[in-house]
Write a protein that holds these residues in place. Structure first.
Motif, mmCIF file in Angstrom:
data_model
loop_
_atom_site.group_PDB
_atom_site.id
_atom_site.type_symbol
_atom_site.label_atom_id
_atom_site.label_comp_id
_atom_site.label_asym_id
_atom_site.label_seq_id
_atom_site.Cartn_x
_atom_site.Cartn_y
_atom_site.Cartn_z
ATOM 1 N N LEU A 84 10.258 7.182 -1.762
ATOM 2 C CA LEU A 84 11.488 7.812 -1.799
ATOM 3 C C LEU A 84 12.004 8.245 -0.643
ATOM 4 C CD1 LEU A 84 11.945 9.761 -5.144
ATOM 5 C CD2 LEU A 84 13.200 7.709 -4.655
ATOM 6 N N ARG A 85 11.260 8.698 0.106
ATOM 7 C CA ARG A 85 11.629 9.276 1.533
ATOM 8 C C ARG A 85 11.823 7.960 2.548
ATOM 9 N NH1 ARG A 85 10.925 14.770 2.416
ATOM 10 N NH2 ARG A 85 11.680 14.229 4.615
ATOM 11 N N GLY A 86 11.907 6.813 2.220
ATOM 12 C CA GLY A 86 11.870 5.521 3.219
ATOM 13 C C GLY A 86 13.296 4.847 2.844
ATOM 14 N N GLY A 87 13.344 3.707 3.321
ATOM 15 C CA GLY A 87 14.611 2.874 3.175
ATOM 16 C C GLY A 87 14.312 2.131 2.100
ATOM 17 N N LYS A 88 15.116 1.005 1.834
ATOM 18 C CA LYS A 88 14.931 -0.009 0.694
ATOM 19 C C LYS A 88 13.582 -0.668 0.810
ATOM 20 C CE LYS A 88 19.811 -0.325 -0.208
ATOM 21 N NZ LYS A 88 20.926 -1.461 -0.056
ATOM 22 N N PHE A 89 13.315 -1.237 1.889
ATOM 23 C CA PHE A 89 12.096 -1.907 2.112
ATOM 24 C C PHE A 89 10.890 -1.133 1.735
ATOM 25 C CE2 PHE A 89 8.444 -3.378 4.486
ATOM 26 C CZ PHE A 89 8.507 -4.753 3.901
ATOM 27 N N ARG A 90 10.918 0.255 2.146
ATOM 28 C CA ARG A 90 9.753 0.892 1.842
ATOM 29 C C ARG A 90 9.617 1.248 0.191
ATOM 30 N NH1 ARG A 90 7.570 6.643 4.683
ATOM 31 N NH2 ARG A 90 6.325 7.233 2.895
ATOM 32 N N LYS A 91 10.980 1.490 -0.291
ATOM 33 C CA LYS A 91 10.805 1.742 -1.747
ATOM 34 C C LYS A 91 10.191 0.427 -2.593
ATOM 35 C CE LYS A 91 14.459 4.958 -1.506
ATOM 36 N NZ LYS A 91 15.993 4.813 -2.032
ATOM 37 N N LEU A 92 10.768 -0.765 -2.072
ATOM 38 C CA LEU A 92 10.112 -1.902 -2.764
ATOM 39 C C LEU A 92 8.734 -2.174 -2.568
ATOM 40 C CD1 LEU A 92 10.974 -4.491 -4.396
ATOM 41 C CD2 LEU A 92 11.415 -5.635 -1.919
ATOM 42 N N LEU A 93 8.376 -1.824 -1.261
ATOM 43 C CA LEU A 93 6.848 -2.360 -1.087
ATOM 44 C C LEU A 93 6.073 -1.133 -1.672
ATOM 45 C CD1 LEU A 93 4.832 -3.635 0.867
ATOM 46 C CD2 LEU A 93 5.044 -1.651 2.513
ATOM 47 N N PHE A 94 6.370 0.053 -1.960
ATOM 48 C CA PHE A 94 5.434 1.086 -2.580
ATOM 49 C C PHE A 94 5.500 0.789 -3.999
ATOM 50 C CE2 PHE A 94 4.313 4.603 0.301
ATOM 51 C CZ PHE A 94 4.486 3.872 1.376
ATOM 52 N N THR A 95 6.710 0.369 -4.494
ATOM 53 C CA THR A 95 6.704 0.195 -6.071
ATOM 54 C C THR A 95 5.789 -1.182 -6.320
ATOM 55 O OG1 THR A 95 8.913 1.010 -5.978
ATOM 56 C CG2 THR A 95 8.557 -0.259 -7.806
ATOM 57 N N THR A 96 5.799 -2.238 -5.461
ATOM 58 C CA THR A 96 5.204 -3.451 -5.889
ATOM 59 C C THR A 96 3.640 -2.974 -5.728
ATOM 60 O OG1 THR A 96 7.035 -4.518 -4.854
ATOM 61 C CG2 THR A 96 4.871 -5.689 -4.905
ATOM 62 N N ILE A 97 3.505 -2.188 -4.765
ATOM 63 C CA ILE A 97 1.809 -1.881 -4.648
ATOM 64 C C ILE A 97 1.356 -1.204 -5.800
ATOM 65 C CG2 ILE A 97 0.278 -0.611 -3.487
ATOM 66 C CD1 ILE A 97 1.791 -1.564 -0.773
ATOM 67 N N GLY A 98 2.155 -0.248 -6.032
ATOM 68 C CA GLY A 98 1.748 0.717 -7.286
ATOM 69 C C GLY A 98 1.649 -0.121 -8.657
ATOM 70 N N ALA A 99 2.567 -1.129 -8.816
ATOM 71 C CA ALA A 99 2.764 -1.870 -10.091
ATOM 72 C C ALA A 99 1.484 -2.957 -10.035
ATOM 73 C CB ALA A 99 3.918 -2.806 -10.318
ATOM 74 N N LEU A 100 1.039 -3.620 -8.821
ATOM 75 C CA LEU A 100 0.167 -4.766 -8.874
ATOM 76 C C LEU A 100 -1.012 -3.951 -8.867
ATOM 77 C CD1 LEU A 100 1.597 -7.100 -5.896
ATOM 78 C CD2 LEU A 100 1.425 -7.443 -8.367
ATOM 79 N N GLY A 101 -1.215 -2.684 -8.430
ATOM 80 C CA GLY A 101 -2.480 -1.991 -8.273
ATOM 81 C C GLY A 101 -2.711 -1.673 -9.542
ATOM 82 N N MET A 102 -2.196 -1.281 -10.477
ATOM 83 C CA MET A 102 -2.391 -0.800 -11.915
ATOM 84 C C MET A 102 -2.350 -2.230 -12.593
ATOM 85 S SD MET A 102 -2.964 1.130 -13.919
ATOM 86 C CE MET A 102 -2.654 2.768 -12.959
ATOM 87 N N ALA A 103 -1.711 -3.284 -12.432
ATOM 88 C CA ALA A 103 -2.118 -4.668 -12.979
ATOM 89 C C ALA A 103 -3.289 -5.240 -12.949
ATOM 90 C CB ALA A 103 -0.956 -5.550 -12.587
ATOM 91 N N ALA A 104 -3.911 -4.937 -11.464
ATOM 92 C CA ALA A 104 -5.234 -5.303 -11.156
ATOM 93 C C ALA A 104 -6.220 -4.652 -11.879
ATOM 94 C CB ALA A 104 -5.432 -5.150 -9.587
ATOM 95 N N VAL A 105 -5.978 -3.296 -12.168
ATOM 96 C CA VAL A 105 -6.844 -2.413 -13.002
ATOM 97 C C VAL A 105 -6.938 -2.876 -14.618
ATOM 98 C CG1 VAL A 105 -7.210 -0.172 -13.926
ATOM 99 C CG2 VAL A 105 -6.829 -0.349 -11.405
ATOM 100 N N CYS A 106 -5.778 -3.227 -15.234
ATOM 101 C CA CYS A 106 -5.477 -3.733 -16.364
ATOM 102 C C CYS A 106 -6.161 -5.114 -16.635
ATOM 103 C CB CYS A 106 -4.116 -3.546 -16.643
ATOM 104 S SG CYS A 106 -3.448 -1.843 -16.927
ATOM 105 N N TYR A 107 -5.747 -5.996 -15.753
ATOM 106 C CA TYR A 107 -6.365 -7.389 -15.885
ATOM 107 C C TYR A 107 -7.323 -7.763 -14.507
ATOM 108 C CZ TYR A 107 -2.438 -7.650 -18.805
ATOM 109 O OH TYR A 107 -1.518 -7.414 -20.033
ATOM 110 N N PRO A 108 -8.548 -7.523 -14.446
ATOM 111 C CA PRO A 108 -9.444 -7.493 -13.342
ATOM 112 C C PRO A 108 -9.433 -9.028 -13.128
ATOM 113 C CG PRO A 108 -10.555 -6.525 -15.199
ATOM 114 C CD PRO A 108 -9.295 -6.491 -15.492
ATOM 115 N N THR A 109 -9.820 -9.732 -14.028
ATOM 116 C CA THR A 109 -10.445 -11.326 -13.920
ATOM 117 C C THR A 109 -9.037 -11.968 -13.293
ATOM 118 O OG1 THR A 109 -10.009 -11.817 -16.216
ATOM 119 C CG2 THR A 109 -12.232 -11.282 -15.593
#
Length: 193
Positions: A123-148
């Motif tokens: 939140l404290r960054g610009g649009k790119f930082r928000k997009l990057l952190f949101t993507t990393i959070g979602a992809l990280g949790m997707a990797a935990v849910c679907y490991p293979t």
């Protein structure tokens, strides 16, 4: 005369005494020996110390504080280790639950929560930082849910990243295609020029 007095007064009573002692042999107990006394042994002398100086008092205070602090730190460390182990067991249980095939709705919810957490962190960054952190959070949790699936996709991404890096490197250095083609084009350019 002198000898008679000596014999009469000293030697005769001594002989009688010796003969009487010889008649009755008296044994004694070990406790009656003169090395055993009925008096208690003297108490050891106490060494009188000088009262502690200010430096010694302060050093003693510091040592007592360090001992109490170390005992408190070990108690905190034991509590933290127990808390971390308990949290790790809980996380393993949640991960196992999310990786089951029939739990698709909780998986989607976990991925959404991961994306939301990334968005909040960015939140404290610009649009790119928000997009990057949101993507990393979602992809990280997707990797935990679907490991293979995450392992397969990460391998594909790695191969494509290497390929795009080679293209960018060649583009930067002016190499077009293979080295043979570029050397042929370079000789043609030299002859034409």
């Amino acid at each position: 005369m002198f000898s008679r007095k000596i014999v009469g007064k000293i030697l005769i009573p001594a002989a009688v005494l010796v003969s009487e002692k010889g008649k009755e042999m008296k044994c004694c107990k070990p406790s009656e020996l003169p090395i055993y006394t009925s008096e208690p042994p003297p108490e050891p002398k106490r060494i009188m110390r000088d009262p502690p100086t200010k430096v010694e008092q302060e050093i003693g205070n510091v040592r007592r504080q360090i001992v109490s602090l170390s005992s408190q730190l070990t108690a905190i460390q034991d509590y933290a280790v127990d808390a971390v182990e308990e949290a790790w067991c809980e996380c393993e249980g949640v991960i196992e639950y999310l990786q089951q095939e029939d739990n698709t709705t909780p998986r989607y919810g976990a991925i959404a929560v991961g994306g939301l957490a990334g968005f909040i962190l960015g939140l404290r960054g610009g649009k790119f930082r928000k997009l990057l952190f949101t993507t990393i959070g979602a992809l990280g949790m997707a990797a935990v849910c679907y490991p293979t699936e995450a392992a397969e996709y990460s391998e594909q991404i790695k191969e494509e990243a290497i390929q795009y890096f080679r293209i960018a490197y060649n583009f930067y250095h002016g190499v077009i295609g293979d080295k043979k083609e570029s050397s042929v084009k370079q000789t043609e350019a030299k002859t034409a020029g």
